[in-house]
Each structure stands twice: as structure tokens, then as C-alpha cells.
Design an enzyme around this catalytic site. Structure first.
Site, PDB file in Angstrom:
ATOM      1  N   CYS A   2       1.034  11.328   5.467  1.00 48.92           N
ATOM      2  CA  CYS A   2       0.597  12.491   6.396  1.00 48.92           C
ATOM      3  C   CYS A   2      -0.855  12.370   5.956  1.00 48.92           C
ATOM      4  CB  CYS A   2       1.168  13.810   6.057  1.00 48.92           C
ATOM      5  SG  CYS A   2       2.814  14.021   6.402  1.00 48.92           S
ATOM      6  N   ARG A  27      -1.856   6.956   7.916  1.00 46.70           N
ATOM      7  CA  ARG A  27      -0.899   7.578   7.023  1.00 46.70           C
ATOM      8  C   ARG A  27       0.289   8.247   7.613  1.00 46.70           C
ATOM      9  NH1 ARG A  27      -3.824   8.822   2.111  1.00 46.70           N
ATOM     10  NH2 ARG A  27      -2.306  10.451   1.791  1.00 46.70           N
ATOM     11  N   TRP A  73       3.918  11.990   8.831  1.00 48.44           N
ATOM     12  CA  TRP A  73       5.073  10.951   8.494  1.00 48.44           C
ATOM     13  C   TRP A  73       6.251  11.979   8.214  1.00 48.44           C
ATOM     14  CZ3 TRP A  73       8.102   9.256   4.675  1.00 48.44           C
ATOM     15  CH2 TRP A  73       8.694   8.099   4.828  1.00 48.44           C
ATOM     16  N   ASN A  99       0.558  17.728   2.913  1.00 52.67           N
ATOM     17  CA  ASN A  99       0.878  16.409   2.527  1.00 52.67           C
ATOM     18  C   ASN A  99       1.638  16.148   1.297  1.00 52.67           C
ATOM     19  OD1 ASN A  99      -0.810  13.195   1.325  1.00 52.67           O
ATOM     20  ND2 ASN A  99       1.285  13.353   2.141  1.00 52.67           N
ATOM     21  N   GLY A 100       3.060  15.808   1.233  1.00 54.07           N
ATOM     22  CA  GLY A 100       3.742  15.883   0.105  1.00 54.07           C
ATOM     23  C   GLY A 100       5.220  16.460   0.206  1.00 54.07           C
ATOM     24  N   GLU A 485       6.455 -12.376   0.632  1.00 52.62           N
ATOM     25  CA  GLU A 485       5.278 -11.500   1.202  1.00 52.62           C
ATOM     26  C   GLU A 485       5.149 -12.026   2.910  1.00 52.62           C
ATOM     27  OE1 GLU A 485       3.657  -9.098   0.891  1.00 52.62           O
ATOM     28  OE2 GLU A 485       1.950  -9.581   2.294  1.00 52.62           O
ATOM     29  N   LYS A 489       5.711  -9.366   5.936  1.00 57.19           N
ATOM     30  CA  LYS A 489       4.689  -9.154   7.133  1.00 57.19           C
ATOM     31  C   LYS A 489       5.299  -9.228   8.363  1.00 57.19           C
ATOM     32  CE  LYS A 489       2.160  -7.781   5.178  1.00 57.19           C
ATOM     33  NZ  LYS A 489       1.777  -7.477   4.042  1.00 57.19           N
ATOM     34  N   GLU A 492       7.543  -6.282   8.944  1.00 54.79           N
ATOM     35  CA  GLU A 492       7.041  -4.930   9.268  1.00 54.79           C
ATOM     36  C   GLU A 492       6.481  -4.547  10.572  1.00 54.79           C
ATOM     37  OE1 GLU A 492       4.388  -3.622   6.097  1.00 54.79           O
ATOM     38  OE2 GLU A 492       3.421  -5.378   5.884  1.00 54.79           O
ATOM     39  N   HIS A 508      22.669 -21.829  -2.174  1.00 58.88           N
ATOM     40  CA  HIS A 508      23.489 -20.747  -3.006  1.00 58.88           C
ATOM     41  C   HIS A 508      24.044 -19.685  -2.145  1.00 58.88           C
ATOM     42  CE1 HIS A 508      23.054 -22.885  -6.880  1.00 58.88           C
ATOM     43  NE2 HIS A 508      21.778 -22.853  -6.551  1.00 58.88           N
ATOM     44  N   LYS A 607       0.785   3.961   5.639  1.00 58.81           N
ATOM     45  CA  LYS A 607      -0.047   3.203   4.817  1.00 58.81           C
ATOM     46  C   LYS A 607       0.089   3.562   3.418  1.00 58.81           C
ATOM     47  CE  LYS A 607      -3.056   0.054   4.052  1.00 58.81           C
ATOM     48  NZ  LYS A 607      -2.758  -1.613   4.110  1.00 58.81           N
TER      49      LYS A 607
HETATM   50  C1  AGP Z   1       2.421  -3.843   2.821  1.00 54.86           C
HETATM   51  O1  AGP Z   1       2.193  -4.426   3.982  1.00 54.86           O
HETATM   52  C2  AGP Z   1       3.196  -2.638   3.077  1.00 54.86           C
HETATM   53  N1  AGP Z   1       2.567  -1.909   4.114  1.00 54.86           N
HETATM   54  C3  AGP Z   1       3.619  -1.851   1.817  1.00 54.86           C
HETATM   55  O2  AGP Z   1       4.742  -2.896   1.284  1.00 54.86           O
HETATM   56  C4  AGP Z   1       2.787  -1.694   0.602  1.00 54.86           C
HETATM   57  O3  AGP Z   1       2.210  -2.781   0.083  1.00 54.86           O
HETATM   58  C5  AGP Z   1       3.246  -0.719  -0.328  1.00 54.86           C
HETATM   59  O4  AGP Z   1       3.824   0.552   0.068  1.00 54.86           O
HETATM   60  C6  AGP Z   1       2.648  -0.563  -1.748  1.00 54.86           C
HETATM   61  O5  AGP Z   1       1.418   0.246  -1.442  1.00 54.86           O
HETATM   62  P1  AGP Z   1       0.249   0.368  -2.215  1.00 54.86           P
HETATM   63  O6  AGP Z   1      -0.216  -0.984  -2.622  1.00 54.86           O
HETATM   64  O7  AGP Z   1      -0.719   1.169  -1.651  1.00 54.86           O
HETATM   65  O8  AGP Z   1       0.819   0.967  -3.690  1.00 54.86           O
END
Ligand code: AGP
Length: 612
Positions: A2, A27, A73, A99-100, A485, A489, A492, A508, A607
Site C-alpha cells: 500500500c 506498492r 494491496w 499501510n500495514g 532467480e 523472474k 512473476e 532425481h 514491490k
Molecule cells: C523480486 O522480483 C520480487 N518482487 C520479490 O521476490 C522481492 O525480491 C522480495 O519481496 C524481497 O524484497 P526486498 O528485497 O525488498 O526485501
């Protein structure tokens, strides 16, 4: 998650608030709303993005020089018009953005319903504003006092801004666990979840600390006290952020801009820290803790998501160079199990945003057990940066695309500097290897620049795979975390199911998935377990899997076997995760664009994950 924005001053608030929401939309973006105080207190809200709210408000009288706004969010209650913020109090005299999460909102709500309060939403936030008004009336206290008393009854995390129809010259803001910045302008104040909505108006900011409540008024006064009623002196800091850093700069998406920024962001993360010719690596922020690192029995890395993947690369580097045992933990697991933490442990917390709730909680737990906490954060002044004993910023610049790109390569770079600096001081690395690695690090920005040249080729490859339903990513050694990673990517932003695996683990289980419809991305660079990876490629080929191989330039072996070969500049195996990130990021970007996905704001994500 948020995003919240507030304004009080002499200008019209609405344009400032809407612009601020757009900057904070990373956010959360499932609904948005604004409250403006003119003679009346009006709340407008809508599900969908900030642009939907804007469209809805065309032609509406939006005048007022005080207002608050929110982009959501969803946590409590589905994303719809009613659950969107701001929320009114019972009499509609007060409005709040939040926010929270208020964890005990259920019991508070029950008590308030017994006292004749009526709720229209399913949110925890509406409960808080009713509670504030209830206390204001029943205890006969002013708004500040009512906010302060309420926050003492709340369990959970909050960054809030409250406005009162009967006090049109004042805003109240408070925070715990979620970020809040106050910008101080000429006769005006700005409030926001981060500095991006503020930077174009003023560089003077105050970051609120946990359990602080700020009162801001048109007379230019900013007063802070804690929820325990202790006066605090506002500490004004200068913002270093530039406006250009938070704009798209001609790129269609922030993600693509941030991918292309990596030669610079990697250089920035090494600036002033690395002098290869003299054999010097200095991480100023942790210089006082060097001896502790040298003597460390163990390092624990805590992080989430992409930052956790960077932590895995860090584990390989620290064990390889500095010979210190490392454990890499998901912060969300670490905080809820009962891990063994020794007082002489060093815990490294990695976070782009510096606000991730689970990472923050893991830090607090490790700190309470006596460990030394070192932060690797991107956002200066963030909650994690402030909660740690010491740390190093990644200096990647603001990362706005929800999919982390330049933050990852900067995190790996800083971990590389850390590992090498400790290794050298500890004498755990041969001098010639140390010098060779430093020189290699210095050459990384140029190599990443060169790796970006594969963009057009990847765009073509992406056309073949845009309708794929699954992807497998494989790598060994340093390239295993990169496989994880790469898969994250793709998942998401394109919503294609993807899994990352250590290439040798394939037999395995995952090998059962391979058929002609399974694209397999293999990081098959010439260093490390190259021959073994070649065997893995053959295993995939034998089962008709389609192979996209990331190889070292000039490779002639893998090109015989792979369906698509992407060449990247040669580098030390420890730094392949940095250079080979580029094609993986571009592959997920182009596939997502071709599938019509919202690259910068993928569904269900935000984010900063400021809720657990
Ligand atoms: C990465 O592409 C993601 N959106 C997510 O996994 C992110 O890395 C994770 O939420 C951790 O965030 P931070 O690095 O701000 O702590």
C-alpha cells in the site's frame, strides 16, 4: 504494501496526491482513493488502478489544500470500492489512510459494534479510525491524544495519516513497522510511504521512527512524540534522490529501464569501495565490524525472494573466498521456527526495499538473541537499514519495477566485495587469486554492457516461447541460485509456471517433466562444472526438451546441442550470476510483454512486502 500520500499547504492538494500515488503504485495497485478537505471532508475511491480513480473523478470538484490518498494491496477484504481507502469514522468527521495490518482488529471491532459503531468495509483500517473517534468522544481528548491512545491498543503494523473535518489546518501521521517520510517544504508538508512523491518539491525530509506520532499544521509546525507520550526532536535529513531516477526516461517500462541501468548501478555499488590496482576493498559502513567477520564462526543470511537468491550467491562467495560457514534462510521461516542463534553469529539481512516485514522480524529476533546484524539494503534510511547494527547500501538507485533486476546484481556485487575484503584480511585467499578477482569485478560494468547486446536475439527467441506453459531453469554451482532467480523472474511477470533446479538434481525427479513441450534454460558457462552441465544438456536433449543455453562467448560445444545459444562475456564463475542475469531478465521481460502482461505491476504482487 500500500502506498500513502498526504499534503497540507497552499497549493491544490489533488494533483500532488494523484502524482504521488502514481509514484507509489508499485506498492499496491488493486484500488485507490483520495480524501480532500475543503469545507467538507470528501472521500472518493475506486477499485482498480490510480488511472481508474483519475478517470472516475473527471469533472468532479476536487478543490482543497489538504488531502490524503492511498493505493492499496489488499490484505483484509477483497479489492473493491468499499474496502479501498480512505476510510471514514462513524460520524464521517475523520478519515484515515493506512499501510500495514492491525492484527487485533477483530476484537476491537466487536467492542466498537457493542458501542454502536457501524462498519461498511471488511478492513482492519476502518476499525482503527472508529476506535480513534470513539476515544476522542468518550475520553474527551483532542485528535492527537486520541490517535496516541488508540495506537497503544493496537497490535500490528501501521503507517497512517488521519484528517479531521473540524481541524482543517492539521494532519496527524504515525508509524510502526511500515515506512513513513515527511517532506518539509516552504509553508507546506508532504507525507508519503517513500520519498518518491516528495523529491520534486523538497529535499528536506524526516523519517518517522516506529511508534512516533507527528502533528503537522499550516503554520509550518512539525511536532513529534512517541505513543508513550515522549516528545521527540524532528531529525531533518537531505534527500539525495534525483527526480530522473524515478522516471521512465524513454523506456516503455521501468523494468526495461532498470535492466539497462545495470552497467551504471553495478559501478555505483563498487564506487569508492574497490581499487583493483592497489588491491583495496573497503566497505566503509562495516569497517568497525571487520574483526568480528574475521573471527566469525558462522554467518546467517536472511532475506526473501530475489534477495534470498542473492544471499545464496553470497553464501557460495563467502565460503569460497573467506572460508566462513554460511547458512541462507528465508526470513519468513527463520522468524517462526526456533533457530539456534549464537551471540557471536553475524546475521546479514539483504533487502532491496529495506521494508520487508519478514526480514525485519527476523532481524529483531536475531538481535534479541545477541547476534550482530549487518544490512545490505538499497533504500537509504529504510526500516531495515535503521534496524541493523551496521551495513552497506547497494546504491542501485530507486527500483520501481516490481520484478527486481538491478537490485539483484548490486546485492551480488556488494556480497562479492564483502567476501573478498574479509578473505583478504583473513588471509584465506591466495594473493594472486584475490587480485585477479578484484580486476574481474572492476570489469563487470563493461561486461554487463556487452551482455545487453543480446536484447534483439532474446526478443526473437521469446517469440517461440511466448505461449509456453512451463519452463525449467537449470544451473550448477554459482549458477544454481541464478537458475532460481531466472525462474522467479519469468513466473512473476509472465505468469508462466517455471522452476529452477540444480542441474544435477534433475535426474532425481524433474526429468520426468521433460518432453518436446518443455523449454529448458540452462546456464552453461565455461567455468565451474562445465562438463557436468554438458551431460545434463544431453540428458534433456535425449528427451526432446527444447534448450536455451546461456554460454560463454566463443563456446562451440554447447551450440552443437542447444536449440538456442545466447553468448555472454567470459568472467570468473563467481561473477557469472551478475553477467548472466541480463539474458534471463530480458527473456522474462520480452515474454511477459508479448503475453500482454503488466510488466511493472504484475498481478497479486507489490514491490515492498510490508505484511507477513
Ligand atoms: C523480486 O522480483 C520480487 N518482487 C520479490 O521476490 C522481492 O525480491 C522480495 O519481496 C524481497 O524484497 P526486498 O528485497 O525488498 O526485501
Amino acid at each position: 504494501m500500500c502506498g500513502i500520500v498526504g499534503y497540507i499547504g497552499s497549493k491544490e492538494a489533488y494533483p500532488i496526491l494523484i502524482k504521488g500515488l502514481k509514484r507509489l503504485e508499485y506498492r499496491g495497485y488493486d484500488s485507490a482513493g483520495v480524501a480532500l478537505l475543503n469545507e467538507d471532508l470528501k472521500v472518493f475511491k475506486s477499485h482498480g488502478k490510480v488511472s481508474d480513480l483519475e478517470r472516475m473523478l473527471q469533472g468532479v470538484d476536487l478543490s482543497g489544500t489538504l488531502g490524503i490518498a492511498h493505493t492499496r494491496w489488499a490484505t483484509h477484504g477483497e479489492p473493491n470500492d468499499v474496502n479501498a481507502h480512505p476510510h471514514y469514522s462513524e460520524t464521517k468527521n475523520l478519515a484515515i489512510i493506512h499501510n500495514g495490518i492491525i492484527e487485533n482488529y477483530g476484537s476491537l471491532k466487536e467492542e466498537l459494534i457493542n458501542r454502536n459503531h457501524h462498519f461498511s468495509s471488511e478492513t482492519d483500517t476502518e476499525v482503527l479510525i472508529h476506535l480513534i473517534e470513539d476515544i476522542q468522544h468518550n475520553e474527551g481528548v483532542d485528535l492527537l491524544e486520541a490517535v496516541r491512545i488508540s495506537l497503544n491498543q493496537v497490535v500490528g503494523a501501521y503507517a497512517i495519516v488521519v484528517i479531521d473535518k473540524n481541524q482543517p489546518d492539521m494532519l496527524i501521521a504515525a508509524k510502526k513497522g511500515s515506512p513513513l517520510v515527511i517532506g518539509i517544504g516552504e509553508g507546506e508538508f508532504f507525507i508519503a510511504s517513500d520519498a518518491t512523491p516528495i523529491v520534486e518539491y523538497t529535499k528536506n525530509v524526516v523519517y518517522l521512527d516506529d511508534e512516533e506520532v507527528a502533528t503537522i499544521n499550516r503554520a509550518g509546525e512539525l511536532k513529534i512524540k512517541t505513543i508513550r507520550n515522549k516528545e521527540k526532536h524532528p531529525y531533518i535529513q537531505k534527500l539525495e534522490m534525483q527526480l530522473s531516477a524515478i522516471e521512465k526516461g524513454g523506456f516503455p517500462h521501468f523494468m526495461l529501464k532498470e535492466i539497462y541501468e545495470q552497467p551504471r548501478s553495478i559501478k555505483d555499488s563498487m564506487r569508492g569501495r574497490l581499487n583493483a590496482a592497489k588491491g583495496i576493498v573497503t566497505l566503509g559502513g562495516i569497517i568497525d565490524y571487520e574483526q568480528k567477520f574475521i573471527n566469525a564462526r558462522r554467518i546467517i543470511i536472511v532475506a526473501c525472494g530475489t534477495s534470498w537468491h542473492a544471499g545464496l550467491v553470497g553464501e557460495y562467495m563467502i565460503e569460497d573466498f573467506a572460508r566462513i560457514p554460511v547458512e541462507v534462510e528465508y526470513a519468513s521461516e527463520f522468524r517462526y521456527r526456533n533457530p539456534v542463534i549464537y551471540e557471536d553469529d553475524i546475521v546479514i539481512a539483504i533487502s532491496q526495499s529495506g521494508e520487508t516485514a519478514d526480514t525485519l522480524a527476523a532481524i529483531e529476533m536475531a538481535k534479541s538473541r545477541g547476534a550482530t546484524i549487518i544490512g545490505i539494503c538499497n533504500v537509504v534510511g529504510s526500516s531495515i537499514a535503521r534496524a541493523t547494527h551496521a551495513g552497506s547500501y547497494t546504491h542501485a538507485g530507486p527500483e520501481i519495477g516490481v520484478a527486481s533486476t538491478k537490485a539483484f546484481t548490486a546485492q551480488v556485487t556488494v556480497l562479492g566485495l564483502l567476501a573478498l575484503s574479509i578473505a583478504n584480511k583473513k588471509g584465506s585467499i591466495p594473493k594472486n587469486r584475490y587480485y585477479q578477482l578484484l580486476a574481474e569485478m572492476e570489469s563487470l560494468p563493461a561486461k554487463v554492457e556487452k551482455a545487453l547486446k543480446v536484447n534483439q536475439q532474446i526478443l526473437e527467441i521469446s517469440k517461440t516461447f511466448k505461449f509456453a506453459q512451463n519452463f525449467l531453469y537449470l544451473g550448477r554451482g554459482y549458477n544454481f541460485p541464478l537458475a532460481l532467480e531466472g525462474a522467479l523472474k519469468l513466473k512473476e511477470i509472465s505468469y508462466i509456471h517455471a522452476e529452477g533446479y540444480p542441474a544435477a538434481e534433475m535426474k532425481h525427479g524433474p526429468i520426468a517433466l521433460i518432453d518436446a513441450n518443455m523449454p529448458v534454460v540452462i546456464i552453461a558457462t565455461r567455468k565451474g562444472s562445465y562438463d557436468k552441465v554438458i551431460s545434463n544438456i544431453q540428458e534433456v536433449k535425449a528427451r526432446k526438451g527444447s534448450i536455451v543455453a546461456i554460454v560463454t562467448e566463443g563456446d562451440t560445444v554447447v551450440s552443437q546441442m542447444a536449440d538456442y545459444v545466447i553468448e555472454i562475456p567470459d568472467t570468473d564463475e563467481a561473477f557469472v550470476p551478475i553477467v548472466a542475469s541480463i539474458p534471463l531478465q530480458l527473456l522474462s521481460y520480452h515474454i511477459a510483454v508479448m503475453r500482454g502482461c503488466h510488466v511493472d505491476q504484475p498481478r497479486n504482487l507489490a514491490k515492498s512486502v510490508t505484511v507477513e
